[in-house]
Design a protein around this motif. Structure first.
Motif, mmCIF file in Angstrom:
data_model
loop_
_atom_site.group_PDB
_atom_site.id
_atom_site.type_symbol
_atom_site.label_atom_id
_atom_site.label_comp_id
_atom_site.label_asym_id
_atom_site.label_seq_id
_atom_site.Cartn_x
_atom_site.Cartn_y
_atom_site.Cartn_z
ATOM 1 N N UNK A 8 0.829 -1.210 0.000
ATOM 2 C CA UNK A 8 0.000 0.000 0.000
ATOM 3 C C UNK A 8 0.861 1.257 0.000
ATOM 4 N N UNK A 9 1.945 1.240 0.774
ATOM 5 C CA UNK A 9 2.899 2.364 0.756
ATOM 6 C C UNK A 9 4.291 1.771 0.564
ATOM 7 N N UNK A 10 4.667 1.537 -0.692
ATOM 8 C CA UNK A 10 5.965 0.885 -0.941
ATOM 9 C C UNK A 10 7.136 1.845 -0.753
ATOM 10 N N UNK A 11 8.296 1.266 -0.547
ATOM 11 C CA UNK A 11 9.513 2.074 -0.406
ATOM 12 C C UNK A 11 9.922 2.616 -1.760
ATOM 13 N N UNK A 12 10.394 3.831 -1.790
ATOM 14 C CA UNK A 12 11.009 4.390 -3.008
ATOM 15 C C UNK A 12 12.283 5.103 -2.554
ATOM 16 N N UNK A 13 12.385 6.397 -2.782
ATOM 17 C CA UNK A 13 13.549 7.106 -2.252
ATOM 18 C C UNK A 13 13.493 7.146 -0.731
ATOM 19 N N UNK A 14 12.298 7.032 -0.216
ATOM 20 C CA UNK A 14 12.082 7.016 1.229
ATOM 21 C C UNK A 14 11.553 5.644 1.635
ATOM 22 N N UNK A 15 11.746 5.287 2.874
ATOM 23 C CA UNK A 15 11.257 3.980 3.316
ATOM 24 C C UNK A 15 9.744 3.847 3.179
ATOM 25 N N UNK A 16 9.289 2.630 3.026
ATOM 26 C CA UNK A 16 7.859 2.366 2.916
ATOM 27 C C UNK A 16 7.260 2.028 4.271
ATOM 28 N N UNK A 17 6.047 1.451 4.197
ATOM 29 C CA UNK A 17 5.301 1.180 5.430
ATOM 30 C C UNK A 17 6.020 0.176 6.334
ATOM 31 N N UNK A 18 6.748 -0.770 5.714
ATOM 32 C CA UNK A 18 7.416 -1.786 6.533
ATOM 33 C C UNK A 18 8.488 -1.133 7.406
ATOM 34 N N UNK A 19 9.340 -0.348 6.760
ATOM 35 C CA UNK A 19 10.432 0.265 7.517
ATOM 36 C C UNK A 19 9.920 1.332 8.471
ATOM 37 N N UNK A 20 8.784 1.918 8.129
ATOM 38 C CA UNK A 20 8.197 2.929 9.019
ATOM 39 C C UNK A 20 7.518 2.280 10.219
ATOM 40 N N UNK A 21 7.460 0.962 10.244
ATOM 41 C CA UNK A 21 6.903 0.250 11.402
ATOM 42 C C UNK A 21 5.398 0.408 11.533
ATOM 43 N N UNK A 22 4.698 0.453 10.389
ATOM 44 C CA UNK A 22 3.245 0.623 10.435
ATOM 45 C C UNK A 22 2.577 -0.513 11.203
ATOM 46 N N UNK A 23 3.146 -1.696 11.102
ATOM 47 C CA UNK A 23 2.540 -2.833 11.811
ATOM 48 C C UNK A 23 2.523 -2.603 13.329
ATOM 49 N N UNK A 24 3.512 -1.889 13.833
ATOM 50 C CA UNK A 24 3.531 -1.605 15.272
ATOM 51 C C UNK A 24 2.405 -0.644 15.646
ATOM 52 N N UNK A 25 2.110 0.257 14.709
ATOM 53 C CA UNK A 25 0.980 1.167 14.942
ATOM 54 C C UNK A 25 -0.315 0.344 15.006
ATOM 55 N N UNK A 26 -0.496 -0.543 14.030
ATOM 56 C CA UNK A 26 -1.739 -1.331 13.985
ATOM 57 C C UNK A 26 -1.843 -2.208 15.232
ATOM 58 N N UNK A 27 -0.731 -2.818 15.608
ATOM 59 C CA UNK A 27 -0.727 -3.697 16.777
ATOM 60 C C UNK A 27 -1.103 -2.919 18.039
ATOM 61 N N UNK A 28 -0.508 -1.752 18.178
ATOM 62 C CA UNK A 28 -0.774 -0.907 19.354
ATOM 63 C C UNK A 28 -2.235 -0.439 19.353
ATOM 64 N N UNK A 29 -2.705 -0.095 18.170
ATOM 65 C CA UNK A 29 -4.081 0.400 18.024
ATOM 66 C C UNK A 29 -5.086 -0.663 18.468
ATOM 67 N N UNK A 30 -4.869 -1.872 18.000
ATOM 68 C CA UNK A 30 -5.811 -2.949 18.327
ATOM 69 C C UNK A 30 -5.667 -3.383 19.788
ATOM 70 N N UNK A 31 -4.462 -3.274 20.309
ATOM 71 C CA UNK A 31 -4.206 -3.699 21.685
ATOM 72 C C UNK A 31 -4.784 -2.710 22.686
ATOM 73 N N UNK A 32 -4.575 -1.408 22.392
ATOM 74 C CA UNK A 32 -4.916 -0.410 23.400
ATOM 75 C C UNK A 32 -6.247 0.293 23.150
ATOM 76 N N UNK A 33 -6.577 0.563 21.906
ATOM 77 C CA UNK A 33 -7.724 1.445 21.635
ATOM 78 C C UNK A 33 -8.919 0.755 20.993
#
Lengths: 318, 182
Positions: free
Chosen positions: B52-77
């Motif tokens: 969905x947000x691939x890496x190009x000149x800048x890192x994509x969703x994987x390197x940005x740690x989006x999964x940690x956001x989703x995990x935290x969101x589902x865990x806490x909120x």
């Protein structure tokens, strides 16, 4: 019979104590992969620590053990256990409060004595009292939340818990807690990330002070990072953006040194980034493009050589 | 059971000798901890986010740690979304196995994109999503990916403010001393 029961009881208690002491010693000595890292909250910090210059410094050296800080340490560790089991904490919710940040800073000086003495003797060792009780400055600008951005970034409360500003006259304002007033407002962790990614220099801690100094000269500048109070996290200086600085219609060449970008975060220009505005110290003229570190010692802020006219050139040498 | 001195020494040797095997308990690599996902589910989420947000000149969703956001969101909120994720990911895996004979995270980039495009339009076989619709799951994970990538790192994603740097956001904002009472 009674004697035998007593003997067994004493032996039992002694055995339990022995097991506790041995377990406690083993826990503090083992590789953190067996101990600290068993808590998921620690895993990110552990991974960062492994890639940092402090990878050879054991966790307990900076964070202490359960008993090394007396009742406060015990309470802290009990709080961690409670959070682990009962709070919905993730790796990213962990941060240091001010007391912990100061405790870590106190540990820094045990190895980095030269840097510590430089800091201690310089302007960056300023206290809350020196910053927030400056009457002349307070008459010009009332202290508010954003002051903590550069002064007291680890402070646990807000400006109203720090200061009593009920009086109309700033001369009557005061810091509520005298202990807080004497605390340093800009500590090591303001510009350094203990777990920041950096190449490891072997056995720095084991070297005598004189050799450390020469090693410091030889090695690259240590990685720095800005502690952002609003987000309660560090951002490595290499990730800070270069701010476009202007002098009238000219764009000023800026240093490529990430440390200069870090300095600029607090020695900052106004909103339109005009040279020499507000607290800006951008070198201009023949000094344009130079790093702050070329002239200043970062800890004491003293000039290394005669560079006293660098910032004055703003108005005469476009 | 009575034991004599010789047996006692043997038992002690066995006990203390077993300490030598302690290093085998050491984890081979620090496992990433997720509160609500298995390692396989996490790989699939990571792969979807990266497409969905691939890496190009800048890192994509994987390197940005989006999964940690989703995990935290589902865990806490928003724990109510956990079930949707479970069901959606099960559908993605089942569909991926049926179409390509492989786990979604193991597919090539082109295969992943093809599958996600069909999923976005709701054109994958509906039988793999008996309890949630593929479109609903796609929209949910897309929204969370955007939030995790563009939101503040304090929420778990956007590692090192990567999206702010990509967008050249003036952050941290430099405004000098804000003398608002002058």
């Amino acid at each position: 019979m009674k004697k035998q029961g007593l003997f067994i009881g004493i032996a039992g208690v002694a055995g339990i104590l022995l097991i506790i002491i041995l377990s406690y010693t083993a826990w503090n000595r083992l590789d953190p992969e067996y101990t600290c890292m068993q808590c998921h909250e620690i895993r990110d910090s552990h991974a960062a620590w492994k890639s940092s210059a402090h990878a050879s410094v054991a966790c307990r050296e900076c964070h202490g053990t359960a008993l090394s800080h007396g009742f406060r340490g015990l309470k802290e560790k009990a709080g961690m256990m409670h959070s682990h089991w009962f709070d919905k904490k993730t790796n990213r919710d962990i941060y240091l409060n001010e007391s912990q940040a100061l405790a870590v800073a106190a540990r820094c000086q045990s190895c980095h004595q030269t840097e510590y003495s430089g800091w201690r003797s310089g302007a960056h060792a300023t206290t809350y009292e020196m910053i927030f009780m400056d009457e002349a400055h307070n008459r010009m600008e009332k202290p508010y939340a954003d002051c903590f951005r550069c002064h007291g970034m680890f402070y646990d409360g807000d400006i109203h818990s720090l200061m009593n500003m009920e009086s109309r006259d700033p001369a009557d304002w005061h810091i509520k807690d005298k202990v807080q007033a004497g605390r340093p407002a800009i500590t090591c962790l303001a510009c350094h990330q203990m777990h920041g990614e950096q190449a490891v220099y072997p056995a720095y801690a084991d070297l005598p002070a004189s050799e450390r100094d020469s090693l410091s000269v030889k090695m690259h500048r240590p990685a720095t990072a800005l502690y952002m109070r609003a987000d309660r996290r560090h951002l490595a200086s290499k990730h800070l953006q270069t701010v476009g600085m202007q002098m009238q219609d000219s764009v000023i060449t800026q240093s490529a040194d990430p440390n200069a970008r870090l300095c600029m975060q607090c020695h900052a220009p106004d909103g339109v980034h005009a040279v020499a505005s507000e607290d800006d110290k951008t070198p201009t003229g023949m000094y344009a493009g130079m790093s702050c570190m070329a002239c200043h010692d970062p800890h004491s802020n003293r000039l290394k050589n005669e560079h006293r006219n660098v910032h004055k050139t703003a108005s005469v040498n476009p | 059971m009575k034991s004599n001195r010789r047996q006692f020494i043997k038992q002690c040797m066995l006990l203390y000798g077993s300490v030598l095997f302690l290093p085998s308990c050491r984890p081979s690599a620090a496992p990433v901890w997720y509160s609500g996902f298995t390692a396989q589910e996490a790989s699939a989420i990571d792969a979807i986010c990266e497409q969905l947000i691939p890496a190009d000149d800048y890192p994509g969703a994987r390197e940005a740690g989006v999964i940690h956001y989703i995990d935290k969101l589902l865990y806490q909120r928003f724990p109510q979304h956990k079930q949707t994720y479970r069901q959606g990911l099960a559908g993605v895996e089942a569909c991926s196995q049926a179409l390509y004979g492989n786990s979604f995270a193991e597919l090539t980039g082109a295969q992943q994109i093809a599958m996600l495009e069909l999923m976005e339009r709701g054109e994958l076989p509906a039988r793999y999503w008996p309890q949630t619709t593929q479109k609903a799951f796609f929209e949910l994970i897309l929204a969370h990916t955007m939030q995790g990538f563009y939101g503040s790192p304090r929420h778990g994603g956007n590692k090192d403010y990567v999206s702010y740097r990509m967008m050249k956001l003036d952050y941290p904002l430099l405004i000098g001393q804000n003398r608002y009472e002058k």
